[in-house]
Structure formats: C-alpha cells, structure tokens
Design an enzyme around this catalytic site. Structure first.
Site, PDB file in Angstrom:
ATOM      1  N   LYS A  22       0.838  -1.208   0.000  1.00 56.90           N
ATOM      2  CA  LYS A  22       0.000   0.000   0.000  1.00 56.90           C
ATOM      3  C   LYS A  22       0.870   1.255   0.000  1.00 56.90           C
ATOM      4  CE  LYS A  22      -1.685   1.725   4.021  1.00 56.90           C
ATOM      5  NZ  LYS A  22      -1.428   3.153   4.224  1.00 56.90           N
ATOM      6  N   ASN A  23       1.830   1.296   0.938  1.00 62.07           N
ATOM      7  CA  ASN A  23       2.603   2.528   1.087  1.00 62.07           C
ATOM      8  C   ASN A  23       3.498   2.802  -0.116  1.00 62.07           C
ATOM      9  OD1 ASN A  23       1.384   3.003   3.491  1.00 62.07           O
ATOM     10  ND2 ASN A  23       3.148   2.480   4.778  1.00 62.07           N
ATOM     11  N   CYS A 118      -4.724   8.870   9.534  1.00 65.36           N
ATOM     12  CA  CYS A 118      -4.911   8.149  10.792  1.00 65.36           C
ATOM     13  C   CYS A 118      -4.712   9.078  11.984  1.00 65.36           C
ATOM     14  CB  CYS A 118      -3.861   7.036  10.910  1.00 65.36           C
ATOM     15  SG  CYS A 118      -4.358   5.486  10.183  1.00 65.36           S
ATOM     16  N   ARG A 123       0.590  14.955  13.097  1.00 66.82           N
ATOM     17  CA  ARG A 123       1.485  14.532  12.012  1.00 66.82           C
ATOM     18  C   ARG A 123       1.633  15.683  11.042  1.00 66.82           C
ATOM     19  NH1 ARG A 123      -0.515   8.684  10.133  1.00 66.82           N
ATOM     20  NH2 ARG A 123       1.482   8.632   9.072  1.00 66.82           N
ATOM     21  N   ASP A 309       4.660   0.394  12.082  1.00 67.18           N
ATOM     22  CA  ASP A 309       3.429  -0.163  11.518  1.00 67.18           C
ATOM     23  C   ASP A 309       3.194  -1.626  11.913  1.00 67.18           C
ATOM     24  OD1 ASP A 309       2.825   2.229  10.366  1.00 67.18           O
ATOM     25  OD2 ASP A 309       3.278   1.627   8.301  1.00 67.18           O
ATOM     26  N   ARG A 401      -8.725   0.247   4.503  1.00 70.08           N
ATOM     27  CA  ARG A 401      -7.729   1.166   3.925  1.00 70.08           C
ATOM     28  C   ARG A 401      -6.439   0.422   3.584  1.00 70.08           C
ATOM     29  NH1 ARG A 401      -6.154   5.868   7.519  1.00 70.08           N
ATOM     30  NH2 ARG A 401      -4.834   6.106   5.709  1.00 70.08           N
TER      31      ARG A 401
HETATM   32  C1  UD1 Z   1       4.839   6.597   6.374  1.00 72.24           C
HETATM   33  C2  UD1 Z   1       3.858   5.466   6.192  1.00 72.24           C
HETATM   34  C3  UD1 Z   1       3.291   5.060   7.539  1.00 72.24           C
HETATM   35  C4  UD1 Z   1       4.414   4.751   8.530  1.00 72.24           C
HETATM   36  C5  UD1 Z   1       5.423   5.889   8.600  1.00 72.24           C
HETATM   37  C6  UD1 Z   1       6.627   5.566   9.448  1.00 72.24           C
HETATM   38  C7  UD1 Z   1       2.952   5.895   3.979  1.00 72.24           C
HETATM   39  C8  UD1 Z   1       1.771   6.270   3.166  1.00 72.24           C
HETATM   40  N1  UD1 Z   1       2.786   5.904   5.318  1.00 72.24           N
HETATM   41  O1  UD1 Z   1       4.095   7.692   6.900  1.00 72.24           O
HETATM   42  O2  UD1 Z   1       2.463   3.904   7.347  1.00 72.24           O
HETATM   43  O3  UD1 Z   1       3.863   4.545   9.820  1.00 72.24           O
HETATM   44  O4  UD1 Z   1       5.881   6.214   7.268  1.00 72.24           O
HETATM   45  O5  UD1 Z   1       7.257   4.426   8.981  1.00 72.24           O
HETATM   46  O6  UD1 Z   1       3.992   5.552   3.464  1.00 72.24           O
HETATM   47  N2  UD1 Z   1       7.020  14.276  10.646  1.00 72.24           N
HETATM   48  C9  UD1 Z   1       7.143  15.625  10.918  1.00 72.24           C
HETATM   49  N3  UD1 Z   1       7.009  16.500   9.869  1.00 72.24           N
HETATM   50  C10 UD1 Z   1       6.766  16.085   8.595  1.00 72.24           C
HETATM   51  C11 UD1 Z   1       6.654  14.705   8.326  1.00 72.24           C
HETATM   52  C12 UD1 Z   1       6.785  13.823   9.382  1.00 72.24           C
HETATM   53  O7  UD1 Z   1       7.368  16.021  12.046  1.00 72.24           O
HETATM   54  O8  UD1 Z   1       6.670  16.928   7.700  1.00 72.24           O
HETATM   55  C13 UD1 Z   1       7.175  13.318  11.748  1.00 72.24           C
HETATM   56  C14 UD1 Z   1       5.941  12.445  11.959  1.00 72.24           C
HETATM   57  O9  UD1 Z   1       4.987  13.094  12.771  1.00 72.24           O
HETATM   58  C15 UD1 Z   1       6.540  11.221  12.610  1.00 72.24           C
HETATM   59  C16 UD1 Z   1       7.909  11.103  11.906  1.00 72.24           C
HETATM   60  O10 UD1 Z   1       8.171  12.393  11.367  1.00 72.24           O
HETATM   61  O11 UD1 Z   1       6.740  11.437  13.974  1.00 72.24           O
HETATM   62  C17 UD1 Z   1       8.003  10.078  10.815  1.00 72.24           C
HETATM   63  O12 UD1 Z   1       6.913  10.226   9.927  1.00 72.24           O
HETATM   64  P1  UD1 Z   1       7.022   9.883   8.384  1.00 72.24           P
HETATM   65  O13 UD1 Z   1       8.140   8.950   8.167  1.00 72.24           O
HETATM   66  O14 UD1 Z   1       6.974  11.141   7.611  1.00 72.24           O
HETATM   67  O15 UD1 Z   1       5.650   9.103   8.151  1.00 72.24           O
HETATM   68  P2  UD1 Z   1       4.724   9.165   6.872  1.00 72.24           P
HETATM   69  O16 UD1 Z   1       5.532   9.328   5.644  1.00 72.24           O
HETATM   70  O17 UD1 Z   1       3.584  10.070   7.111  1.00 72.24           O
END
Ligand code: UD1
Length: 423
Positions: A22-23, A118, A123, A309, A401
C-alpha cells in the site's frame, strides 16, 4: 457500519499470498504527474486508500484506470488542468501530500490542502515543505491550503538536510528532484524499501538517482521523464501481520511472496519470542516453536529498525507471552490506542507516554472492541484469533484502507472469521 466477527482458533495451516505494498503504491501513483507518457503499476493492492489516491489524481486531470480487478493501475497525466488538491479528498488520507512535489516539479505551481489521515498523534508536513523549499520552492499557508510556487517555473537542485527521518518527505522531494535543474543531495533520507521501490520506478522513467536505500540520495535532474511499467514491491507490513497469525494460533503458514530482507528486524524479534521463520521457494514459512511465546522488548525505529506499523500487531502476540515485554514507540506519539481495546480482552498493559509494558496472561477473552486506526484494527483481529470465545471488531473501515481481503486470506488458512454487514 460493517464489523468483523472472529472466533478463537486452533492452529492455522496453509498459504497466504502477500499483496503489493500500500505505502509503495501510494507514492508510485503520484509519480504519474511527472510525465505526460503512461505509467502502469502492476502488483497493485486493492484497497480503499488506493481508490482515494485514484480520485485525487483524477481530480487533477490524470486518467487512471484499474485493470485486472485492480491489480494493474494504468495512469496517464498528459492533461493536468487542475493544480489544486481539495480538502475533501486530502482529509481522507495523509499520503495525498505526495502530489505536491511532482506537480510543483512539472508545472512550477501547486495548491494542496493540509492532510488528515490516521489519528496517531500530530502529524505535520513541515519537513515536506522545508525540503521543497531547499529546491527553491516558495510556500505560503492560506486557509488550510499550502500554496507552492517555483519562482522561475522550475525547481532548482539543492541540498536537503532532514533533521529527522521522514518517509513521506523523502519521497516527495525525491520525486520533485528528478525534474529540478542540477543536482540534489538528500541527507538523512529514509531507507525504507518503499523508497528504493520509488527510486527504481523513477529510474525506469529515465530519472538519474543513486544512493537510495542509504541515508544519502543523490539526484541529477533531467529535462523530462518517460512512461514505464513497474511492479509494486511486496507489502512488508501485510507480510509481518500475517506472519503473526501462526505465531498467535500455532500451526504452519507460508507467506507467498515474503522476503526476509523486507522484515529483518521483525524476524529477529519473532525469533527471540520463539517463532521460527524459514525461507522457502515461494516465500517464508512461519511456525511457533513452543505453545507459548517468550516476552520480548521492542523499540520502533525507521527502517532497517522495527517498523512502527507492526507495533500494534506484535503487542497482540505479546499479550499472551511468558513474561513482561516493554514496547517503546519512537516514531509516533499516541500510537497505543489499541492498548485499551486489548485490555478489554483481558490483556495486562500499562501505558506511560511512549512506553507500553505488557505482562503476558494465559489467555485473552473475546469481547466487542473498536478499531481506532489501520494497524490497531488488525491487531485486534490477531488478538481475537488468540482469544477464547467471540470478538467483534467494529469500525472496520480502517482495515479496508490497508488490508485487502483479510477475511478470505485468514479463513483460507483455517481461521474462523467473517464480515458482518452493518446497516
Ligand atoms: C509513512 C507510512 C506510515 C508509517 C510511517 C513511518 C505511507 C503512506 N505511510 O508515513 O504507514 O507509519 O511512514 O514508517 O507511506 N514528521 C514531521 N514533519 C513532517 C513529516 C513527518 O514532524 O513533515 C514526523 C511524523 O509526525 C513522525 C515522523 O516524522 O513522527 C516520521 O513520519 P514519516 O516517516 O513522515 O511518516 P509518513 O511518511 O507520514
């Protein structure tokens, strides 16, 4: 609303086919915006998040069709006439922010609503925006929307230094950098298999990328990208989830398409818990060594560490382990919402900040429980399989989802599980 009824089970035996990730698919789909030629994805999973991304891309003017019952997604973005990703679609799924980088790189402007997704803590998307700013983009936040512009109509290669590892922000800037003028270096990049899969697809499209899978990715911008056909990498989270089914119930299950390199840190923990994982010609074979698993401590980390995850799912296993396990969640705040539901089933869990202490009990007891997010929902199903009696999991739209045909896949190995249609 539909719910899922699970009845505590004996051993599970047989095979489960693992879908495309999915991701990975959610980041590969926006890559269509980088080219006017067709981009086709094979091995796509059939999930509501994929339909949401389809709707989003179509709203921008992309043609997206689902072929072979959804396993193939054929896309063409020769006519992108709308550069605004609307709140009504974006709020359903946080990955919607991934259209920002590609649109900006292609046409020099984009407007994207701030996302929802979620409910696992705050986030933000600040890292996405800062990374694109390092490539010369100008950002303005207005009425819940990000207004982004490339001043000369195109992005300029630059150096991106991420203060923390972000999967999505790495993906967004990686896509954008493929069409920027000059060289981009991404430091402290995410190393997840989904990043490598995206880089593989972009290379098939003619991008020049090196270092993906390490913490430093280098991209030489090109003038244009071409179309391609790309198979989506195996879903390591679906894989890990179903590896836990024989771990909680006993029996022997082969996960078709499973690869050890996708789940190394997870397999290490399973081994410590007393669950054997063997490579087979078709994937991975999983069986529990003894009737009861051992307690293990788990800390979530970016890849190659233990994935956040899979934290909820391994907690379901550890609820009946011999001894006390400490689970530390280091990626997301507020990602223990499954704990109170597991406690309703008789689990002994103490949550304090980002730490959950789980003391194994002999057996869980079936109960009505509520799914609170995608991974929590499937952990409750695993717990239901391990419990005595019946468990009803409500709010299963979270499950839809991210898990295709969960009832068919688990009942195929002997689980007593059915979907109850709601009003
Ligand atoms: C992706 C995955 C999700 C997984 C996560 C961590 C997808 C669609 N989703 O989510 O399933 O749980 O990686 O492996 O691929 N953060 C910030 N600012 C930002 C972006 C992130 O502070 O602009 C923080 C987040 O709140 C979190 C951390 O960085 O604490 C890591 O998040 P991130 O790796 O960005 O997760 P996603 O890409 O949203």
């Amino acid at each position: 609303m539909d719910s899922i009824l699970v009845t505590g089970n004996g051993p599970l035996n047989g095979q489960i086919e693992i879908a495309g990730a999915k991701n990975a698919c959610l980041t590969l789909m926006p890559a269509t915006l980088l080219t006017e030629e067709p981009l086709t994805l094979t091995n796509a999973p059939r999930l509501s998040d994929i339909r949401t991304m389809t709707t989003l891309l179509q709203s921008l003017g992309a043609e997206v069709s689902s072929l072979q019952e959804g396993k193939v997604i054929a896309m063409s973005s020769h006519d992108i006439h709308n550069h605004t990703a609307e709140y009504d679609i974006v709020r359903k799924m946080r990955a919607s922010i991934l259209v920002l980088g590609p649109m900006l790189a292609r046409d020099g402007h984009a407007i994207v609503s701030l996302p929802g997704g979620c409910a696992i803590g705050a986030r933000p998307v600040d890292l996405h925006l800062k990374a694109l700013e390092a490539l010369g983009a100008e950002m303005e936040l207005k009425d819940g929307y990000v207004h982004a512009k490339a001043p000369k109509g195109h992005l300029q290669g630059g150096v991106v230094d991420f203060p923390i590892v972000s999967v999505g922000a790495t993906e967004n800037v990686l896509m954008a950098a493929t069409l920027a003028k000059g060289t981009t270096v991404i430091n402290n990049a995410a190393r997840e298999p989904e990043i490598v899969d995206l880089a593989d697809c972009l290379r098939r499209m003619g991008a020049q990328i090196s270092g993906d899978g390490t913490s430093t990715i280098t991209v030489e911008g090109v003038d244009r990208l071409n179309g391609a056909t790309h198979p989506v990498v195996t879903d390591r989270i679906e894989l890990g989830t179903y590896m836990l089914a024989p771990a909680v119930c006993g029996g022997e299950v082969e996960l078709l398409g499973g690869r050890l390199d996708l789940v190394g840190a997870f397999v290490e923990k399973l081994d410590q818990a007393g669950v054997a994982v063997e490579e087979t010609a078709g994937g991975l074979l999983v069986k529990r060594r003894n009737d009861r698993v051992n307690a293990v401590d788990v800390t979530t980390e970016p890849f190659p560490g233990f994935p956040t995850d899979l934290q909820a799912q391994i907690m379901a296993l550890l609820c009946t382990a011999d001894g006390t396990s400490v689970l530390e969640e280091k990626i997301f705040e507020n990602r223990f919402m499954h704990a109170p539901e597991l406690i309703r089933m008789g689990a002994q869990i103490d949550v304090s900040g980002g730490t959950a202490t789980v003391t194994g009990v002999d057996r869980l007891k079936g109960a009505p429980v509520m799914a609170t997010d995608l991974r929590a929902s499937v952990s409750l199903i695993l717990a239901g399989l391990a419990a005595e009696g019946e468990t009803t999991v409500s709010r299963v739209y979270h499950l839809d989802r991210g898990y295709e045909q969960v009832v068919r896949k688990l009942s195929g190995v002997g689980a007593k599980i059915e979907r109850i249609q709601g009003e």
